[in-house]
Design a protein around this motif. Structure first.
Motif, short mmCIF file in Angstrom:
data_model
loop_
_atom_site.label_atom_id
_atom_site.label_comp_id
_atom_site.label_asym_id
_atom_site.label_seq_id
_atom_site.Cartn_x
_atom_site.Cartn_y
_atom_site.Cartn_z
N GLU A 1 0.81 -1.25 0.12
CA GLU A 1 -0.04 -0.02 0.09
C GLU A 1 0.75 1.18 -0.23
O GLU A 1 0.25 2.21 -0.06
N HIS A 2 2.21 1.10 0.30
CA HIS A 2 3.03 2.32 0.47
C HIS A 2 4.02 2.51 -0.71
O HIS A 2 4.71 3.44 -0.78
N ARG A 3 3.94 1.65 -1.90
CA ARG A 3 4.67 1.44 -2.98
C ARG A 3 4.53 2.70 -3.82
O ARG A 3 5.46 3.23 -4.36
N GLU A 4 3.31 3.28 -3.90
CA GLU A 4 3.05 4.38 -4.84
C GLU A 4 3.74 5.70 -4.39
O GLU A 4 4.54 6.28 -5.36
N LEU A 5 3.84 5.67 -3.06
CA LEU A 5 4.63 7.05 -2.61
C LEU A 5 6.07 6.76 -2.79
O LEU A 5 6.68 7.83 -3.25
N PHE A 6 6.52 5.75 -2.61
CA PHE A 6 7.74 5.65 -3.02
C PHE A 6 8.38 5.58 -4.44
O PHE A 6 9.34 5.94 -5.05
N ASP A 7 7.47 5.18 -5.55
CA ASP A 7 7.45 5.37 -6.89
C ASP A 7 7.49 6.90 -7.09
O ASP A 7 8.45 7.31 -8.07
N THR A 8 6.58 7.60 -6.34
CA THR A 8 6.61 9.04 -6.65
C THR A 8 7.82 9.84 -6.22
O THR A 8 8.50 10.66 -6.84
N ILE A 9 8.51 9.30 -5.13
CA ILE A 9 9.68 9.90 -4.55
C ILE A 9 10.91 9.29 -5.52
O ILE A 9 11.71 10.25 -5.85
N GLU A 10 11.17 8.52 -6.05
CA GLU A 10 11.76 7.78 -6.91
C GLU A 10 12.03 8.73 -8.07
O GLU A 10 12.94 9.13 -8.79
N ASP A 11 10.75 8.95 -8.58
CA ASP A 11 10.47 9.94 -9.90
C ASP A 11 11.04 11.29 -9.55
O ASP A 11 11.38 11.81 -10.62
N LEU A 12 10.67 11.68 -8.31
CA LEU A 12 11.28 12.81 -8.04
C LEU A 12 12.67 13.25 -8.11
O LEU A 12 13.39 14.42 -8.27
N GLY A 13 13.31 11.93 -7.99
CA GLY A 13 14.83 12.09 -8.15
C GLY A 13 15.40 12.57 -7.00
O GLY A 13 16.75 13.10 -6.84
N VAL A 14 14.98 12.63 -5.67
CA VAL A 14 15.54 12.89 -4.41
C VAL A 14 15.97 11.89 -3.40
O VAL A 14 15.15 10.66 -3.60
N PRO A 15 16.84 11.99 -2.58
CA PRO A 15 17.37 10.86 -1.69
C PRO A 15 16.22 10.73 -0.36
O PRO A 15 15.50 11.52 -0.13
N VAL A 16 16.15 9.58 0.14
CA VAL A 16 15.47 9.37 1.50
C VAL A 16 16.08 8.81 2.62
O VAL A 16 17.16 7.98 2.50
N VAL A 17 16.10 9.37 3.73
CA VAL A 17 16.44 8.92 4.89
C VAL A 17 15.39 7.90 5.63
O VAL A 17 14.46 8.52 5.60
N PHE A 18 15.72 6.86 6.15
CA PHE A 18 14.76 5.94 7.05
C PHE A 18 15.44 5.71 8.24
O PHE A 18 16.70 5.63 8.20
N HIS A 19 14.69 5.60 9.17
CA HIS A 19 15.12 5.40 10.54
C HIS A 19 15.77 4.02 10.40
O HIS A 19 15.06 3.21 9.95
#
Ligand SMILES: [Zn+2]
Length: 293
Positions: A143-161
């Motif tokens: 259910e959260h895959r689409e959000l990460f698809d969007t972020i990958e698309d935006l081309g920016v890095p992500v910090v996860f705890h």
């Protein structure tokens, strides 16, 4: 004070702290709420606030010239208000040479996708931060895959705890927070499905450091930082990897204001014996490459 040798010979080159929170009420009191007060009392202290001028002076005094300032939105799971993305952008704009702003979106909110787009396209934020334990979500769930698809698309890095959390520490039920969401293996799935998304696993991921090291070795797009722990408490194997096989992928971070930069750097100088070239990688070169600075 004893600072790492690389800082003294850095020639004004800014050290980069990859993990800083606001020392203000927006984070410590509003977003942090009772779970933050629990964490503070677990460390034998209370929640205190100060302003960005003081914060930046404190960093400059030890040769640190940049810090990633993180947003926070765990509203659905905690009921606490977010540190708004507009606020992160505003603070960044007031101190553009010092702060790199990372936004936060609550994956349970209907507008998570649109907010992620707005962060990058309108607010010019440079990446995202997720705190899966506070936000109460499994990042590998479909259910959260689409959000990460969007972020990958935006081309920016992500910090996860990464790893356990002191939020809610010592209270019955830990205020309902679930530590399983801090398991880095959940991020291994996200990294596999989003190979173009650079991922920074924040903190030595106690008690899953071995998993974290394995992921950082096997996934070219996954990195880690040393924030949230004084070097004396970091697992031997993490420190060993940071100086050898992962020396291009490990970064310095504090978790300000919970850990202060002078304290961390002094402990790093005392507890480790990396050569200067490795210190430079850990203290700024790897972060600059990761952030594209
Ligand atoms: Zn943090």
């Amino acid at each position: 004070m004893t600072l790492p040798a690389a800082i003294q010979s850095a020639d004004g080159h800014p050290v980069v702290d990859t993990h800083a929170h606001q020392p203000t009420a927006e984070f410590l009191e509003d977003a942090g709420g009772e779970m933050m007060a629990d964490a503070a009392s677990e460390f034998g202290t209370s929640v205190e606030t100060w302003d960005y001028g003081e914060m930046i002076d404190e960093y400059h005094a030890v040769g640190i010239g940049r810090a990633i300032l993180l947003g926070w939105d765990a509203e659905t799971n905690t009921g606490n208000p977010p540190v708004p993305n507009d606020y992160v952008a505003e603070v960044r704009d007031a101190h553009p040479d010092f702060f790199v702003g990372f936004g936060s979106v609550d994956p349970w909110k209907d507008d998570a996708d649109a907010e992620a787009r707005r962060c990058v396209e309108d607010l010019d934020l440079s990446g995202f931060k997720f705190q899966q334990i506070a936000q109460g979500f499994d990042p590998s769930a479909p259910e959260h895959r689409e959000l990460f698809d969007t972020i990958e698309d935006l081309g920016v890095p992500v910090v996860f705890h990464g790893g356990s959390s002191t939020l809610g520490a010592g209270t019955p039920g830990g205020r309902g927070l679930k530590l399983k969401y801090g398991d880095p293996m959940l991020i291994d799935d996200v990294a596999a499905d989003h190979p173009e998304m650079p991922i920074l696993l924040a903190h030595p991921a106690f008690p899953w450091e071995k998993e974290q090291l394995a992921i950082c070795r096997q996934k070219g797009n996954v990195y880690m930082d040393l924030s949230g722990w004084l070097p004396r408490y970091i697992d031997e194997q993490v420190l060993h990897y940071a100086g050898t096989v992962l020396r291009d992928k490990v970064m310095f971070g504090t978790d300000y204001p919970m850990i202060r930069p002078e304290r961390w750097l002094e402990d790093f100088a005392e507890q480790t014996d990396y050569d200067e070239a490795t210190q430079r990688k850990l203290l700024w070169e790897n972060a600059e490459a990761f952030l594209g600075l």
